[in-house]
Design a protein around this motif. Structure first.
Motif, PDB file in Angstrom:
ATOM      1  N   VAL A   1       0.836  -1.205   0.000  1.00  0.00           N
ATOM      2  CA  VAL A   1       0.000   0.000   0.000  1.00  0.00           C
ATOM      3  C   VAL A   1       0.868   1.250   0.000  1.00  0.00           C
ATOM      4  O   VAL A   1       0.630   2.202  -0.749  1.00  0.00           O
ATOM      5  N   LYS A   2       1.915   1.258   0.835  1.00  0.00           N
ATOM      6  CA  LYS A   2       2.781   2.441   0.921  1.00  0.00           C
ATOM      7  C   LYS A   2       3.590   2.636  -0.353  1.00  0.00           C
ATOM      8  O   LYS A   2       3.845   3.768  -0.763  1.00  0.00           O
ATOM      9  N   ILE A   3       4.009   1.538  -0.980  1.00  0.00           N
ATOM     10  CA  ILE A   3       4.709   1.646  -2.264  1.00  0.00           C
ATOM     11  C   ILE A   3       3.802   2.340  -3.284  1.00  0.00           C
ATOM     12  O   ILE A   3       4.235   3.240  -4.013  1.00  0.00           O
ATOM     13  N   SER A   4       2.534   1.955  -3.323  1.00  0.00           N
ATOM     14  CA  SER A   4       1.594   2.551  -4.273  1.00  0.00           C
ATOM     15  C   SER A   4       1.381   4.032  -4.009  1.00  0.00           C
ATOM     16  O   SER A   4       1.360   4.851  -4.940  1.00  0.00           O
ATOM     17  N   LEU A   5       1.226   4.392  -2.739  1.00  0.00           N
ATOM     18  CA  LEU A   5       0.997   5.798  -2.393  1.00  0.00           C
ATOM     19  C   LEU A   5       2.208   6.663  -2.729  1.00  0.00           C
ATOM     20  O   LEU A   5       2.077   7.721  -3.350  1.00  0.00           O
ATOM     21  N   ALA A   6       3.380   6.231  -2.299  1.00  0.00           N
ATOM     22  CA  ALA A   6       4.587   7.033  -2.542  1.00  0.00           C
ATOM     23  C   ALA A   6       4.887   7.125  -4.037  1.00  0.00           C
ATOM     24  O   ALA A   6       5.297   8.178  -4.530  1.00  0.00           O
ATOM     25  N   GLU A   7       4.673   6.022  -4.765  1.00  0.00           N
ATOM     26  CA  GLU A   7       4.900   6.046  -6.218  1.00  0.00           C
ATOM     27  C   GLU A   7       3.985   7.065  -6.886  1.00  0.00           C
ATOM     28  O   GLU A   7       4.396   7.795  -7.786  1.00  0.00           O
ATOM     29  N   ALA A   8       2.741   7.131  -6.427  1.00  0.00           N
ATOM     30  CA  ALA A   8       1.784   8.070  -7.019  1.00  0.00           C
ATOM     31  C   ALA A   8       2.199   9.516  -6.745  1.00  0.00           C
ATOM     32  O   ALA A   8       2.107  10.373  -7.628  1.00  0.00           O
ATOM     33  N   VAL A   9       2.674   9.789  -5.526  1.00  0.00           N
ATOM     34  CA  VAL A   9       3.145  11.142  -5.193  1.00  0.00           C
ATOM     35  C   VAL A   9       4.340  11.510  -6.069  1.00  0.00           C
ATOM     36  O   VAL A   9       4.388  12.592  -6.671  1.00  0.00           O
ATOM     37  N   GLY A  10       5.324  10.615  -6.151  1.00  0.00           N
ATOM     38  CA  GLY A  10       6.506  10.885  -6.970  1.00  0.00           C
ATOM     39  C   GLY A  10       6.167  11.035  -8.435  1.00  0.00           C
ATOM     40  O   GLY A  10       6.707  11.907  -9.132  1.00  0.00           O
ATOM     41  N   ARG A  11       5.240  10.201  -8.933  1.00  0.00           N
ATOM     42  CA  ARG A  11       4.850  10.258 -10.353  1.00  0.00           C
ATOM     43  C   ARG A  11       4.188  11.596 -10.680  1.00  0.00           C
ATOM     44  O   ARG A  11       4.419  12.168 -11.752  1.00  0.00           O
ATOM     45  N   TRP A  12       3.359  12.090  -9.760  1.00  0.00           N
ATOM     46  CA  TRP A  12       2.724  13.390  -9.986  1.00  0.00           C
ATOM     47  C   TRP A  12       3.778  14.484 -10.158  1.00  0.00           C
ATOM     48  O   TRP A  12       3.735  15.279 -11.099  1.00  0.00           O
ATOM     49  N   HIS A  13       4.747  14.538  -9.240  1.00  0.00           N
ATOM     50  CA  HIS A  13       5.776  15.583  -9.300  1.00  0.00           C
ATOM     51  C   HIS A  13       6.594  15.497 -10.584  1.00  0.00           C
ATOM     52  O   HIS A  13       6.878  16.519 -11.221  1.00  0.00           O
ATOM     53  N   LEU A  14       6.989  14.269 -10.964  1.00  0.00           N
ATOM     54  CA  LEU A  14       7.867  14.113 -12.122  1.00  0.00           C
ATOM     55  C   LEU A  14       7.117  14.271 -13.444  1.00  0.00           C
ATOM     56  O   LEU A  14       7.643  14.837 -14.400  1.00  0.00           O
ATOM     57  N   ALA A  15       5.883  13.772 -13.514  1.00  0.00           N
ATOM     58  CA  ALA A  15       5.149  13.802 -14.776  1.00  0.00           C
ATOM     59  C   ALA A  15       4.595  15.183 -15.100  1.00  0.00           C
ATOM     60  O   ALA A  15       4.500  15.557 -16.274  1.00  0.00           O
ATOM     61  N   THR A  16       4.241  15.951 -14.076  1.00  0.00           N
ATOM     62  CA  THR A  16       3.583  17.239 -14.317  1.00  0.00           C
ATOM     63  C   THR A  16       4.500  18.434 -14.126  1.00  0.00           C
ATOM     64  O   THR A  16       4.213  19.528 -14.618  1.00  0.00           O
ATOM     65  N   GLY A  17       5.599  18.253 -13.365  1.00  0.00           N
ATOM     66  CA  GLY A  17       6.451  19.392 -13.051  1.00  0.00           C
ATOM     67  C   GLY A  17       5.802  20.322 -12.042  1.00  0.00           C
ATOM     68  O   GLY A  17       6.269  21.444 -11.815  1.00  0.00           O
ATOM     69  N   ARG A  18       4.727  19.861 -11.404  1.00  0.00           N
ATOM     70  CA  ARG A  18       4.024  20.666 -10.402  1.00  0.00           C
ATOM     71  C   ARG A  18       4.114  19.971  -9.052  1.00  0.00           C
ATOM     72  O   ARG A  18       4.231  18.748  -8.967  1.00  0.00           O
ATOM     73  N   THR A  19       4.059  20.754  -7.993  1.00  0.00           N
ATOM     74  CA  THR A  19       4.110  20.173  -6.652  1.00  0.00           C
ATOM     75  C   THR A  19       2.742  19.608  -6.283  1.00  0.00           C
ATOM     76  O   THR A  19       1.727  19.910  -6.908  1.00  0.00           O
ATOM     77  N   LEU A  20       2.736  18.800  -5.223  1.00  0.00           N
ATOM     78  CA  LEU A  20       1.482  18.196  -4.787  1.00  0.00           C
ATOM     79  C   LEU A  20       0.501  19.254  -4.299  1.00  0.00           C
ATOM     80  O   LEU A  20      -0.707  19.150  -4.541  1.00  0.00           O
ATOM     81  N   PHE A  21       1.006  20.290  -3.632  1.00  0.00           N
ATOM     82  CA  PHE A  21       0.093  21.327  -3.170  1.00  0.00           C
ATOM     83  C   PHE A  21      -0.575  22.033  -4.361  1.00  0.00           C
ATOM     84  O   PHE A  21      -1.766  22.346  -4.310  1.00  0.00           O
ATOM     85  N   GLU A  22       0.189  22.277  -5.419  1.00  0.00           N
ATOM     86  CA  GLU A  22      -0.403  22.880  -6.624  1.00  0.00           C
ATOM     87  C   GLU A  22      -1.506  21.981  -7.182  1.00  0.00           C
ATOM     88  O   GLU A  22      -2.541  22.459  -7.649  1.00  0.00           O
ATOM     89  N   GLY A  23      -1.259  20.669  -7.128  1.00  0.00           N
ATOM     90  CA  GLY A  23      -2.278  19.736  -7.593  1.00  0.00           C
ATOM     91  C   GLY A  23      -3.528  19.807  -6.736  1.00  0.00           C
ATOM     92  O   GLY A  23      -4.649  19.872  -7.260  1.00  0.00           O
ATOM     93  N   TRP A  24      -3.347  19.796  -5.418  1.00  0.00           N
ATOM     94  CA  TRP A  24      -4.500  19.903  -4.524  1.00  0.00           C
ATOM     95  C   TRP A  24      -5.295  21.169  -4.812  1.00  0.00           C
ATOM     96  O   TRP A  24      -6.517  21.154  -4.810  1.00  0.00           O
ATOM     97  N   ARG A  25      -4.582  22.264  -5.065  1.00  0.00           N
ATOM     98  CA  ARG A  25      -5.257  23.547  -5.255  1.00  0.00           C
ATOM     99  C   ARG A  25      -6.173  23.522  -6.477  1.00  0.00           C
ATOM    100  O   ARG A  25      -7.201  24.201  -6.499  1.00  0.00           O
ATOM    101  N   THR A  26      -5.822  22.706  -7.489  1.00  0.00           N
ATOM    102  CA  THR A  26      -6.682  22.627  -8.676  1.00  0.00           C
ATOM    103  C   THR A  26      -8.000  21.912  -8.384  1.00  0.00           C
ATOM    104  O   THR A  26      -8.930  21.974  -9.200  1.00  0.00           O
ATOM    105  N   LEU A  27      -8.084  21.222  -7.242  1.00  0.00           N
ATOM    106  CA  LEU A  27      -9.307  20.500  -6.891  1.00  0.00           C
ATOM    107  C   LEU A  27     -10.309  21.389  -6.166  1.00  0.00           C
ATOM    108  O   LEU A  27     -11.429  20.965  -5.880  1.00  0.00           O
ATOM    109  N   GLY A  28      -9.875  22.608  -5.826  1.00  0.00           N
ATOM    110  CA  GLY A  28     -10.784  23.532  -5.147  1.00  0.00           C
ATOM    111  C   GLY A  28     -10.157  24.131  -3.908  1.00  0.00           C
ATOM    112  O   GLY A  28      -9.196  23.580  -3.342  1.00  0.00           O
ATOM    113  N   SER A  29     -10.712  25.242  -3.452  1.00  0.00           N
ATOM    114  CA  SER A  29     -10.146  25.953  -2.302  1.00  0.00           C
ATOM    115  C   SER A  29     -10.312  25.189  -1.001  1.00  0.00           C
ATOM    116  O   SER A  29      -9.609  25.446  -0.025  1.00  0.00           O
TER     117      SER A  29
END
Length: 439
Positions: free
Chosen positions: A62-90
């Motif tokens: 489970v932890k491998i899946s979660l951490a991989e998803a976090v790392g994949r977001w940063h590397l694939a988009t060039g955006r931080t996780l907080f920036e991603g959260w912000r696109t989901l709404g205030s």
């Protein structure tokens, strides 16, 4: 020939995964495993022996899946996780701000106390709260004056210490190999459901999992060409964590379950285990365990001081940029020397918001070392903390299945299944944790 991928229209050569790159995963895994996780694993082993070994293995996946998803977001988009959260709404920002302020205040005292317990047991000399203050100040100075490269090296050394000591103790108690393999069959003894869920979801799972992407970027991995490297790094880290957790389960099964010894709840349970080890083996083994206990607790302390401060700095940086865009909408944009300019990745560790949050984690919580935690604060802290892991898992499902992520790096069926299952698991744990709060 190197594989090619297209991210944002640019062709990138996929870098070869190599053991020499491993680092950020070790940091996030070590930070997530604290003294409380060790006690929970020991108690599960003491109550049910090897029966829940399978839950520890699933927890690692489970932890491998979660951490991989976090790392994949940063590397694939060039955006931080907080920036991603912000696109989901205030609403994500409101939750995050309340969470980091209250959680940081209470966690600061918890981390300092946990690191102080083994030092007090080893050396005595002064009251526990003064050892706790010393741990907080040392953590503050270390994070304040060192950037990621040194931070990673020290974390890796401490992980090596805790890993070797815990595995050594597990070998000393003479594990039953047959019973441990039998424990890989999924069985739920009576009264084991909460311990099972805790082993799967609790060990190595905190807000610092969200920090993984920031540590990946701080390492210099900034685009999708590092994807294979990140995935190797992540798997090595959580396999190591899995072995660590299994070793603690063995200690609980052999040393406590076989002898019908009950362990105290909370971090002080590890002091009790030290006494048991001294009676069963010798003083040296007991002291070695206390050193491993300190390494486990202190890696969590400095990991949070560093990783969550990066998250907070990113939050402040994002809102400075937002405000600047509004201010300069009808004028020339600010120069790069402006206070509202974007903070480069390497500068985030020395930024004012980063250091302000490190100070927040260190000094205000010291008041809680003298007084019991305020009742209302404990309740809010417990509720916010319980909601974070389902928040992380389910927002990752959202972010990684939409146009926010380049098509080739979106979730496949396996990642969707693991993240959704993790989200549901964490919701169950969340409900249980809220029910157990001292309302």
């Amino acid at each position: 020939m190197a594989e090619k991928t297209d991210t944002g229209g640019a062709e990138l050569s996929m870098r070869k995964a190599s053991w020499r790159h491993v680092g950020p995963g070790i940091v996030v895994a070590a930070t997530g495993v604290g003294a409380g996780d060790l006690v929970a694993t020991l108690i599960a082993g003491s109550k049910f022996g090897y029966t829940l070994m399978w839950a520890a293995v699933i927890g690692c996946l489970v932890k491998i899946s979660l951490a991989e998803a976090v790392g994949r977001w940063h590397l694939a988009t060039g955006r931080t996780l907080f920036e991603g959260w912000r696109t989901l709404g205030s609403w994500t920002t409101v939750y995050f701000v309340i969470y980091v302020v209250i959680w940081g205040f209470v966690y600061g005292a918890t981390a300092m106390s946990s690191s102080a317990l083994p030092l007090h047991a080893l050396f005595g000399g002064m009251e526990l709260k003064y050892w706790a203050i010393l741990c907080g100040l040392v953590g503050l100075a270390f994070v304040w004056f060192n950037k990621y490269a040194v931070f990673e090296k020290v974390m890796t050394i401490l992980v090596g210490v805790m890993f070797v000591i815990v595995v050594y103790v597990a070998i000393r108690v003479s594990p039953d190999i047959g019973a441990s393999f039998a424990g890989l069959a999924p069985v739920l003894p009576d009264g084991s459901i909460l311990y099972t869920l805790g082993l799967i979801g609790g060990v190595g799972g905190t807000i610092t999992m969200a920090s993984y992407g920031y540590w990946v970027n701080a390492k210099g991995w900034t685009d999708s060409s590092w994807m294979k490297v990140m995935r190797l790094d992540n798997r090595v880290a959580y396999v190591t964590t899995g072995i660590f957790v299994v070793a603690m389960l063995i200690v609980g099964a052999e040393l406590l379950h076989a002898s019908n010894i009950a362990l105290a709840e909370g971090d002080k349970g590890l002091l009790s285990l030290s006494d048991i080890l001294e009676r069963r083996f010798d003083e040296t083994t007991a002291k070695l365990f206390l050193i491993g206990f300190f390494a486990t607790s202190f890696t969590s302390l400095i990991g949070v001081w560093h990783g969550v401060s990066l998250l907070f700095a990113d939050f402040v940086e994002y809102y400075r940029k937002q405000r600047a865009e509004i201010m300069f909408a009808d004028a020339a944009p600010p120069t790069t020397d402006s206070a509202v300019a974007e903070v480069a990745e390497g500068q985030r560790e020395t930024s004012v918001p980063f250091r302000a949050y490190v100070l927040w984690l260190t000094f205000p919580p010291m008041a809680l070392l003298w007084w019991d935690q305020p009742f209302q604060l404990v309740i809010i802290y417990g509720v916010l903390g319980a909601f974070f892991m389902p928040f992380l898992a389910l927002t990752l499902v959202w972010l990684l299945n939409t146009s926010r992520t380049p098509h080739e790096w979106r979730n496949g069926w396996l990642s969707n299944g693991m993240l959704t299952a993790a989200g549901l698991l964490f919701i169950v744990l969340c409900v249980q944790q809220v029910r157990e709060l001292p309302w």
